[in-house]
Design a protein around this motif. Sequence first.
Motif, short mmCIF file in Angstrom:
data_model
loop_
_atom_site.label_atom_id
_atom_site.label_comp_id
_atom_site.label_asym_id
_atom_site.label_seq_id
_atom_site.Cartn_x
_atom_site.Cartn_y
_atom_site.Cartn_z
N GLU A 243 8.96 1.33 1.55
CA GLU A 243 7.24 1.21 1.65
C GLU A 243 6.54 2.60 2.18
O GLU A 243 5.67 2.93 1.77
N GLU A 244 7.36 3.22 3.32
CA GLU A 244 6.98 4.13 3.62
C GLU A 244 6.58 5.37 2.70
O GLU A 244 5.73 6.24 2.66
N GLU A 245 7.77 5.70 1.87
CA GLU A 245 7.76 6.60 0.79
C GLU A 245 6.46 6.38 -0.15
O GLU A 245 5.49 7.28 -0.63
N ALA A 246 6.36 4.97 -0.49
CA ALA A 246 4.99 4.62 -1.42
C ALA A 246 3.74 5.10 -0.73
O ALA A 246 2.88 5.49 -1.36
N LEU A 247 3.63 4.69 0.56
CA LEU A 247 2.52 4.85 1.39
C LEU A 247 2.20 6.60 1.34
O LEU A 247 0.88 6.87 1.35
N GLU A 248 3.08 7.02 1.55
CA GLU A 248 3.10 8.66 1.43
C GLU A 248 2.30 9.04 0.32
O GLU A 248 1.52 9.89 0.31
N TRP A 249 3.15 8.77 -0.92
CA TRP A 249 2.76 9.03 -2.23
C TRP A 249 1.16 8.52 -2.12
O TRP A 249 0.33 9.28 -2.88
N ALA A 250 0.75 7.43 -2.07
CA ALA A 250 -0.64 6.81 -2.08
C ALA A 250 -1.63 7.86 -1.10
O ALA A 250 -2.68 8.11 -1.64
N ARG A 251 -1.23 8.07 -0.07
CA ARG A 251 -2.24 9.20 0.83
C ARG A 251 -2.35 10.55 0.03
O ARG A 251 -3.35 11.15 0.27
N ARG A 252 -1.38 10.87 -0.69
CA ARG A 252 -1.64 12.10 -1.44
C ARG A 252 -2.67 12.02 -2.80
O ARG A 252 -2.93 12.92 -3.33
N LEU A 253 -2.97 11.00 -3.35
CA LEU A 253 -3.64 10.94 -4.28
C LEU A 253 -4.95 11.56 -4.10
O LEU A 253 -5.54 11.52 -3.05
N PRO A 254 -5.28 12.32 -5.00
CA PRO A 254 -6.35 13.15 -4.84
C PRO A 254 -7.88 12.55 -5.38
O PRO A 254 -8.61 13.12 -5.92
N LEU A 255 -8.25 11.55 -4.42
CA LEU A 255 -9.24 10.68 -4.85
C LEU A 255 -10.38 11.54 -3.84
O LEU A 255 -9.82 11.67 -2.85
N THR A 256 -11.77 11.10 -4.11
CA THR A 256 -12.76 11.58 -3.37
C THR A 256 -13.48 10.29 -2.85
O THR A 256 -14.25 10.69 -1.64
#
Length: 112
Positions: free
Chosen positions: A84-97
Motif C-alpha cells: 500500500e505505501e508504494e501505491a500511495l506514493e504513486w498516487a501522491r505523484r499524480l500531476p493533478l491540479t
Amino acid sequence: MRFVLMAQAEEGDGVEPAVPDRAALDRYEQDLVRAGVLLAAEALEPTGACARIHFDGEDRTLDRSPGPSAARVTGLWMLQTAGEEEALEWARRLPLTHGSVEVRRVAGDVGR
C-alpha cells in the motif's frame, strides 16, 4: 499487490480533476512503465456520457442521467506494487491540479 488509483472530482466542486498539461500525465505514466508497476491506465468520459443500471431485487432500471454522486471517477490506473505505501506514493505523484485520488486494493489480492 494490485491497487487501483481513481482520479475523482468531488460532488459540488463543479470541476473535473485536471492535469497541468497532457505532457505531465504522459511523463507520469512513463515513470509507472519504467518502474514496472503499471498494469492499465484509462481516461473516462464525463459523467454526462454515462449510463447506470440500478438494481432492486430482480428489477433492473437503466438511467442515462448523470444524477448526484458522491464522486465522479474521471480516470484510473491499475498498479502492481509491493504494498500500500508504494501505491500511495504513486498516487501522491499524480500531476493533478484539483480533485482527489482514491487508492483501493483489489479484493482478494494476496501478493505481487
